[in-house]
Structure formats: C-alpha cells, structure tokens
Design an enzyme around this catalytic site. Structure first.
Site, PDB file in Angstrom:
ATOM      1  N   HIS A 225      -5.032   4.087  -2.096  1.00  0.00           N
ATOM      2  CA  HIS A 225      -3.916   3.065  -1.523  1.00  0.00           C
ATOM      3  C   HIS A 225      -2.636   3.595  -2.425  1.00  0.00           C
ATOM      4  O   HIS A 225      -2.430   3.026  -3.444  1.00  0.00           O
ATOM      5  CB  HIS A 225      -3.854   1.629  -1.348  1.00  0.00           C
TER       6      HIS A 225
ATOM      7  N   ASP B 211      -2.797  -2.369   4.194  1.00  0.00           N
ATOM      8  CA  ASP B 211      -2.106  -3.349   3.242  1.00  0.00           C
ATOM      9  C   ASP B 211      -0.815  -4.217   3.952  1.00  0.00           C
ATOM     10  O   ASP B 211      -0.246  -4.938   3.301  1.00  0.00           O
ATOM     11  CB  ASP B 211      -1.529  -2.186   2.055  1.00  0.00           C
TER      12      ASP B 211
ATOM     13  N   HIS C 283       5.618  -0.385   3.818  1.00  0.00           N
ATOM     14  CA  HIS C 283       5.486  -2.031   3.849  1.00  0.00           C
ATOM     15  C   HIS C 283       6.009  -2.537   2.712  1.00  0.00           C
ATOM     16  O   HIS C 283       5.827  -3.872   2.555  1.00  0.00           O
ATOM     17  CB  HIS C 283       3.960  -2.172   4.211  1.00  0.00           C
TER      18      HIS C 283
END
Length: 990
Positions: free
Chosen positions: A55, A175, A414
C-alpha cells in the site's frame, strides 16, 4: 535522525520495479491473464489465497517524491513463475515506467500477460470516498487508465501501454476511512466485477463477522438499478497479513526457519499458526476460500522468500486439509463466484466510520478547509481548460494538460484532500496543484486567444490574466483603471451569474461588448476583516458587482471602465435586507433570521464552537480530537456571548449584511435581485488557542421544519441518501460519542424535509465539510478546526494550521435554498442549477485595455462564442468534453435528476448530438464504459445472485444503443445515467 530513520532513507519505501538481466523471462509469452491465469481452487479443501501487495500512499507522512524512490518486486517475480503481485497507485507506476528501458518494459508486459502482475483499481491514486466529488473521481480514474500511445481511438489507455491484460476490473479501497455508495456505483459503471474494503465501523464489522455477511451485493444506486450493483468483500484483517506473518524489513515478526538443525527451527509451529488462523477467518465467510493480504504500507522486502517457504511447508504439513497458493483479488473473487451462492445485499453506505467507541473518523470531513477549496477550484479550472482545448481544437497543449490532470489525481488521494497528512505534505500538495493550475491556465489562455482571434486577428497576441484569490476579494489585475473580462461558462446551459471583482474606490461602468449596452452594476465595500486577511495584497477596498449572461460552453466579454474616484459606499440605516423571496435581519442575540415571503418558513443562523477533547490516546476513552477524529469535550456547543455588530448595504443588484460576531468570526449575508438563494459568505480565524484549548467551529441553521429526526446528504456530490439521527440501517448502533457519531460528509448538499407541511430546506457548500442535524429543523456544519493534540492515528502532529505567522484564516460560503414541495419541479431545478454553478463557476479572464485601443469596443468581432449550436434539455449536463486522439473527443453526458425527484425532469430524455456542437460536427460515435477504456459492447461482468433470487449483470447497459439515422445521432439518457463516448469529429470554422 535515528538509525531507523536513516535506514528508511536508504531502503525501499516503495516497491516499484527494477530490471535484472539474470532474471529475465522470454519475450514471447501468451496472454493467459485474468481469470484464466487463476490457480484452481479445490472444492473439498479450504483454499488460502496469498495476495502479495503493498500500500503506497501518494503522500502522507512524506511527500509524493519522497515516497517514490526505492527498490522493487519485479526481480522476485521473474525468478519464480508461481509468484504473483498486485499494484494499485498509477501515479507511482507511471513515474517509474517513464524511467525504464525497453527490455524492462517488455518483461513487465509479459508478467501482466501471464496474470502474475495485476493492475488493481487503476486510479491515479487510491482516492478518498467522503470528501471527493464524483466529477474529480471520474477524471482521476480516466486519467489513471490513460497513457499516450499511438494508433487506435482507445490508444490513450493503460491496457494499450501494457496490453489488454492490464485493464483493471477490481476496486481496491483498502485504506479510506469509510466508504461511499457512489464509489461502488462508479466502480460498477467502470465495468468492475467487485471491490475490496479494508475499514468499516467496529460494530458493523462485529455483526458481519458473526453473520457471515463480510461479502455482499452492494446495491449502489436506486436510480441505475442492477447496472450499479457491485459485489463487495470486506477484508478480515484490513489489508495487513495474519498476525505474526509480516516479512518486511519494517516488521519484527519471526521469519520461517526451516533449518532443522537450528535451535530456532519453527516450521511446524508457523504452519499450524497460519492454518488455525485460516480456519478462524473462514468461519466468517460463506465459501471455502480465504484471502490473506500479504503486505503492508510501503513494503516489499524479504516477503517472497518467506512466502515460498510458507506455501511449501503448509502444502507438506497440511496438504490434505488446505490448499494454499499465490493469488490475486481477482482470482479470489472468481473462486467465490464459482461457488454459485446467494448473497445478502446493502443499499446504504459505510459512514460514519468508527474504529472504537470514542474514535469516529468524522473530523477529516472538515480538516484543512483551504486544501478542500483549492481542490474544488482545481476541478473547475481543469474542466474549463479541457473544454476550451476541445472546442477550439487546440494543438500543442497535451503535456501541459497532463501535468494538471496528474495534480488533480494526486489531490483525490485519501491523505490529500482529506487533510490527514503532515503539514509539510499539505504544503507540497498545494505546490503540486498550484503548478498544475498554472499549466491549465496556459492551455485556457491559448485556446481562448485562438477562439477570439478567429473573429478578430488583433486578439491573437493579447495579454490575458486570471485571478485565483477572488475568494478573498483579491485580484491585482482588476485594480487597473480599465479592463476587459472575457468570462467563460463551463456549464451546458445558459447562465445568468453574479460576477464580483475587487476594484479601487470609485464609480465604474460595465459595457456588454456583444451589443454595446451599458448594464447595471453596483459597488459594495470589501469588509475590513477581509481586507486584513494575512497574505492578502492589493489596494482594492470595494467590489464591482454585475450580472453576466453567458452562453453554454461559451464566453462573453465585458469592458469595465472607471469613471470617477473617491466614492464611499455608506451603510444604510435600515435593519433588514430583502428581495422578491426573502427578508433577512439580525435579531437581538446577533443571530441572522431569514423569513420566506411565499412560504411559511423561517430560519435562524448562528456560530458556535466545540472544545476539542485532549487525552493521552492510550485508551479509547482518552482519545484526542485530531486530523482524523472529531471528539468534542462535550456534546454541548460553546456560544459567542456578545451579539456583535453589523452594517447593511443596499443597491439595485445585491443587498448585504456585514456582520461581525467576534474579532475572528464574521460574515456577509447576501441576497441578489431575482436569485432564489441566500448566500452566507463567512470568515473564520485565526482561531485563538492562547487558552491551550483546541476549537472546532460550527455554524447552525435552525428552521421551523419538522424533520422527524431525518436528514439527507449527498454521496460524492451525486445521489442523496437518507440519514436518521442515532441510527444505522444495518445494525443497532450504540453511540458513546453522540455528536461525532451523527456527523456525515457533506460534499455538496445537505437537506431537510417536512413531509407534513410539504417543505424542504437545503444547504449547498463551496467545498466538502462535515455536517449533521442534531435537532429537528436544524443543520449544523463544521467550517474550521484548530487542535493542539494529535489523535494517534499516524500523522504524528496536531492539526494546528498557520499561515503568514498566524493561525489559518478561512473564507467560505454556504447557500440556503428552500421552498414548497408542491412546486417540486421548480424547487429541484433551482437546487440543481445552483449546485452546478457552484461546482463549475463562470471563469473570468482579465484582459488589460491598452490606451486608445479599438479592440475592445462595442460590436467587436470575437466578443462572444459558444461551443453549443443548440440548447440542451435542462436535465442533461455535459459532464466531460475533452480532446482525445486522432480527431476524436471524449464526451460524457449525464442525466442530473433522480427517479421521482421531479414530475417532469426525472423522465428519460433523448439528445441528438450530431449537430449539438458549434465548432465541430460529429461524424461517428462509439460508447465506452465510464472510464473510457473499454467498449461498452465488450463489457461482461461476473454474475451474482442475491438472497432475493435476482441475478444482476450489466446487460441493462446495452438495453438502449445510440440511434444513428442520417444526420441524427440520438442518445437516450435515463435518470442519473452517465454515458461515455469516443466521438469522431470534423472541425468547423470557429
């Protein structure tokens, strides 16, 4: 700097791709990607899907560039044909790709064609789902799927760069801090087969684990029906590996030691631990498949060697019990689909998200409000730039527009627009977006000059400027004595809009250059509080106001002349302002009171603040309010005790109340002649913290509506969802945080309805904010936050923004509109029109007037232009118009009304686009999926059956084609439908 920090600088923080000659694979590899490349699940065993992943935040604790440079997994993939890996963030992928040689690129293509390297999601970043607008989301996926490559009309595609096997078909949102229904709808329209989520409310997850409902069919749009349905998987352990099985340099878990002579030999123990965990996870899922996400943030070092051992010894020790293999989310989804089971459904969303009883992640709905507004401005200008380039068939602009698209893609991340990044990263995001905006302005200038000079060659070399700080009434270019405004309207409908530009003190005249007529204008003073905003430069103390009547997808020019100096604007002695629709006054408490003249509606507005909780974050009950978390010390707000002061200014176009609540909270309330909304232009900051208490500022609008505990919020600026106070549709919620547990993201609108009295009240925003309705008839919006403690969710610093040596000052706007539901068509159209104008505002370009110039005189050719040859129906909007390749444009049309929202405007509508545009003729049209990367006829999604026995698939997308008969190319649009086309064009003379 600690040794660990030094190590982190040297080792890979981002697992991108490097080439190794020793590990090269043959160039000629057949395409066995997609579901054909999946390992075969054993129907008689528990199948363990090991998904190797990382990620990679496109900025968070470090900037985008700081996270980029690093090592890779490609060498490991090339070394063993059984290994697989998935990659998500296209921003990093392209950054790496451009630096590779052809041999490396060919190896990557082969890995993708084998299904061993899979592109997941495919957006420029893994976007937030709460505060992002769907317009920007569609763009960021379109650009993430895109890349420059020659030949066919779909050639700017991810799958054209890497081959058809690279087309993403899985959403991977592991996430973001809560999940929106519109995100699922967009994924379905992109042609995805499913999506994977990481975070959901702890109470919701507890229930789903117990009920075996961690996988379900998300019915993401009541308007689009099955076309927006999406199979959704909630991951068991977020996106982390099973406890004890992290094998990165950043982890401390015990590796697999298979040296039988070593005292640390642990094969049997580790195998048993993994298999037990697999059986535990399987108890919460309906099939005999479990997915293990073998990766973490910024990983991939030392993973594959340990995973190889794990697979080898699990097969050896537990082969009769479990089937373990490298897999991908796609392969897991296909195995679940092959089970042919029936699934539960969901038709709401996953907001608000709480990770524990005292941690509601609702603060970030309002964190860093300047970044949220800057992103919204960026989208506005991006659409202007793309439209102008398409309408004028501009050449040589491509790289500039690419930089702008990339910047906007980064902003959807995000930890970008959310405001959940470190301050140095927020500053870098602003730098990236500012650079992108400058590129977009250059494109717009070039296109507008070309358009204007087609009617008057003198305009080809004219100087042109734009002002990005009109929100603080600052524009140095309009302080000159005379200037021309060429105002572009990016909307598909004609617009009559108030234009406000800061000017020097004096009297001005405004002339419409299309007919030579002087139009009504008005001078209003800029409040002293605005003039004193830190960083504001210039000598303007007044604003010039006039109404511009602008053609759709077009521009119009106005000359502004200063006729005299030293005219002071004096307040009136009156106590209220009004127009045809409203009367607005200030009561004895210093609160604003709005009374509707044609309905029995009344509203009172006031400012308040919460004190932010401060704790040590070591226990749930000691959680602090911070960048992510909204947690007030008390559910009761603090009031501003003094009633403050105000002044009233009136004129033929606008009437204003300039109100001063405190020395750091003030606002201007405006009503325009003929406009059916009330504008609240508020200014908050610097928030004082000398008392060592963080504060979260809210404004409340309390009406006489009986809303029965319900309110409505938009989902990413698109469809509306019903909310109910202290309630969740899918579980019995227990709230220990009464206020923050009722906060929702307001991307563009929040509404109340009084069904008994047939009344509706809506508030529209100029940026994303958090909001709620804690009492019937009341809307509460959080506009600014300044906190002194971190909330311990990773940022590591307090949300304590400053600028120019002081606490951050924010200026923003709310728009109140409301009326009778008995006039539903009219009221709904007013709301939609206002919402579109706030999203895509008219964009003024400033052109200095040279002394004795005849170029800006009445009737000058090039004084206006429109991109449309005919009017569109009021329920149709051109969502996207941008240049594509080889004499094509990308066109998106959308129906902007929901089913039942109005009597007439919610009906399907047909548009003939063949002669729609004024500067080019449509020759042919071919429909694609929403992302423009697959022909609609080729889309074939997996089929799923709900417990209601309805099988959904995407066949409805094909239920109405484009009708082409001679000079007629008709496109049918159903309520809330977006249709995407590659359109071949023949230019007309501008």
């Amino acid at each position: 700097m600690s040794w660990l920090e030094f190590l982190l600088m040297l080792i890979s923080l981002l697992p991108l791709f490097v080439y190794s000659d020793a590990a090269a694979i043959p160039e000629t590899v057949g395409k066995t990607c997609g579901y054909k490349a999946c390992p075969i699940a054993d129907p008689k065993k528990l199948n363990i899907h090991l998904v190797a992943h990382t990620h990679d935040d496109v900025g968070w604790l470090k900037t985008v560039d700081q996270y980029y440079f690093g090592n890779s997994v490609i060498q490991a993939l090339l070394a063993d044909p059984e290994r697989k890996f998935i990659y998500v963030e296209t921003a990093f992928l392209w950054k790496w790709w451009l630096r590779q040689n052809e041999k490396t690129k060919e190896d990557v293509r082969n890995l993708i064609n084998q299904g061993r390297l899979e592109i997941i999601g495919g957006g420029w970043s893994m976007n937030d789902e709460a505060v992002t607008h769907y317009h920007s989301l569609v763009d960021q996926y379109t650009w993430g799927f895109s890349w420059n490559s020659p030949n066919n009309p779909l050639s700017r595609r991810l799958n054209d760069t890497f081959g058809s096997c690279a087309r993403p078909h899985i959403g991977w949102q592991i996430d973001p801090f809560g999940h929106s229904r519109e995100q699922a709808s967009l994924f379905a329209q992109l042609g995805f087969d499913g999506m994977f989520l990481g975070r959901l409310d702890y109470q919701d997850k507890r229930k789903r684990l117990r009920d075996e409902s961690m996988e379900f069919i998300w019915k993401a749009s009541p308007n689009l029906g099955s076309r927006a349905n999406l199979f959704t998987v909630v991951l068991y352990n977020n996106y982390s590996p099973p406890p004890g099985f992290c094998y990165d340099l950043l982890c401390n878990d015990e590796p697999i030691n298979d040296d039988i002579d070593s005292p640390d030999y642990n094969v049997k123990e580790r195998v048993e631990q993994l298999v037990q965990y697999a059986h535990l996870q399987a108890t919460s899922y309906k099939t005999n498949n479990v997915i293990f996400t073998m990766g973490e943030d910024f990983n991939y070092e030392m993973w594959f060697s340990n995973l190889d051992r794990l697979i080898r010894y699990v097969r050896k020790e537990k082969g009769s019990e479990v089937n373990i293999f490298y897999s991908t989310p796609s392969c897991y989804l296909k195995a679940v689909n092959d089970a042919k089971l029936q699934w539960t459904t969901k038709d709401d969303d996953f907001f608000p998200y709480a990770s524990d009883p005292h941690s509601y992640w609702t603060g970030y709905f309002s964190s860093r409000p300047t970044i949220k507004f800057f992103e919204r401005m960026g989208n506005n200008l991006l659409q202007v730039s793309k439209q102008l380039a398409a309408v004028t068939q501009l050449e040589g602009y491509e790289r500039q527009l690419e930089h702008f698209r990339e910047a906007m893609g980064v902003m959807q991340h995000h930890d970008a627009v959310t405001g959940t990044e470190k301050q140095l990263v927020a500053d870098d995001y602003a730098r990236i977006l500012y650079a992108g905006v400058q590129q977009g302005i250059t494109v717009a200038f070039q296109a507008l000059r070309k358009w204007r000079s087609s009617g008057n060659s003198d305009f080809a070399s004219e100087n042109m400027y734009t002002c990005m700080q009109l929100n603080i009434s600052m524009c140095l270019y309009t302080e000159d004595e005379d200037f021309v405004l060429a105002i572009y309207n990016p909307l598909s409908q004609k617009v009559v809009s108030p234009i406000r530009v800061p000017v020097q003190q004096g009297k001005y005249s405004v002339v419409d250059l299309t007919n030579g007529n002087e139009i009504t204008s008005q001078i209003v003073p800029i409040p002293k509080s605005v003039q004193k905003i830190p960083g504001r430069r210039g000598s303007a103390i007044d604003e010039l106001v006039f109404f511009a009547s602008l053609p759709p997808l077009g521009y119009k020019t106005y000359t502004v002349k200063r006729n005299s100096k030293n005219i002071n604007q004096q307040p009136t002695a009156e106590v209220s302002i009004d127009n045809e629709f409203y009367n607005v006054s200030v009561n004895k408490n210093g609160h604003i009171v709005i009374k509707w003249k044609k309905q029995n509606m009344e509203l009172t507005q006031s400012f308040h603040y919460y004190e932010g909780m401060e704790g040590n974050n070591e226990e749930f009950k000691n959680r602090s309010s911070g960048a992510y978390i909204f947690r007030p010390r008390s559910s009761s707000v603090k009031d501003f005790m003094e009633p403050g002061s105000y002044k009233i200014y009136k004129g033929p176009l606008v009437e204003e109340i300039h109100q001063y609540v405190t020395d750091w909270v003030c606002q201007v309330i405006r009503i325009y002649s003929g406009m059916q909304y009330v504008e609240f232009d508020w200014l908050v900051g610097p928030i004082p913290v000398k008392d060592k208490i963080g504060k979260e500022i809210v404004t409340r609008y309390y009406s006489n509506l009986n809303s029965s505990g319900e309110f409505y919020t938009d989902s990413n600026g698109r469809e509306m969802l019903k909310r109910k106070r202290d309630y969740r549709p899918t579980w019995n919620v227990e709230l220990e945080e009464q206020v923050s547990g009722n906060y929702y993201p307001i991307t563009s609108k929040i509404s109340l309805k009084d069904e008994e009295n047939q009344l509706k009240l809506s508030l529209l925003t100029d940026r994303a904010e958090g909001g709620t309705s804690m009492r019937d008839g009341e809307i509460e919006m959080m506009v600014h936050r300044r906190l002194l403690k971190d909330d311990a969710f990773g940022v590591g610093e307090a949300l304590n923004e400053s600028a120019f040596g002081e606490g951050l000052v924010i200026r923003g706007s709310h728009y109140i509109v409301g009326g009778s539901l008995k006039n539903l068509d009219k009221l709904a159209l007013e709301e939609k029109t206002l919402a579109r104008q706030l999203l895509l505002r008219p964009w003024p370009f400033i052109i200095p007037v040279e002394t004795n110039s005849s170029r800006h005189t009445p009737y000058a050719s090039g004084s206006q232009g429109t991109g449309l040859a005919k009017a569109l129906p009021p329920n149709v909007h051109i969502l996207t118009l941008e240049p594509w390749k080889n004499n094509t444009v990308l066109l998106r049309l959308e129906h902007i009304f929901e089913i039942g929202e109005t009597v007439s405007l919610s009906k399907p509508v047909e548009v003939n686009i063949q002669d729609l545009f004024a500067t080019f003729t449509v020759v042919s049209i071919k429909e694609t999926t929403l992302g423009g990367n697959q022909w609609i006829k080729d889309m074939n999604r997996l089929k799923w059956e709900s417990e209601m026995n309805d099988i959904f698939q995407m066949e409805e997308n094909l239920s109405h084609s484009v009708e082409m008969k001679g000079s007629v190319i008709n496109v049918l649009l159903k309520p809330m439908e977006i249709r995407t086309f590659i359109v071949e064009i023949v230019p007309r003379h501008l």
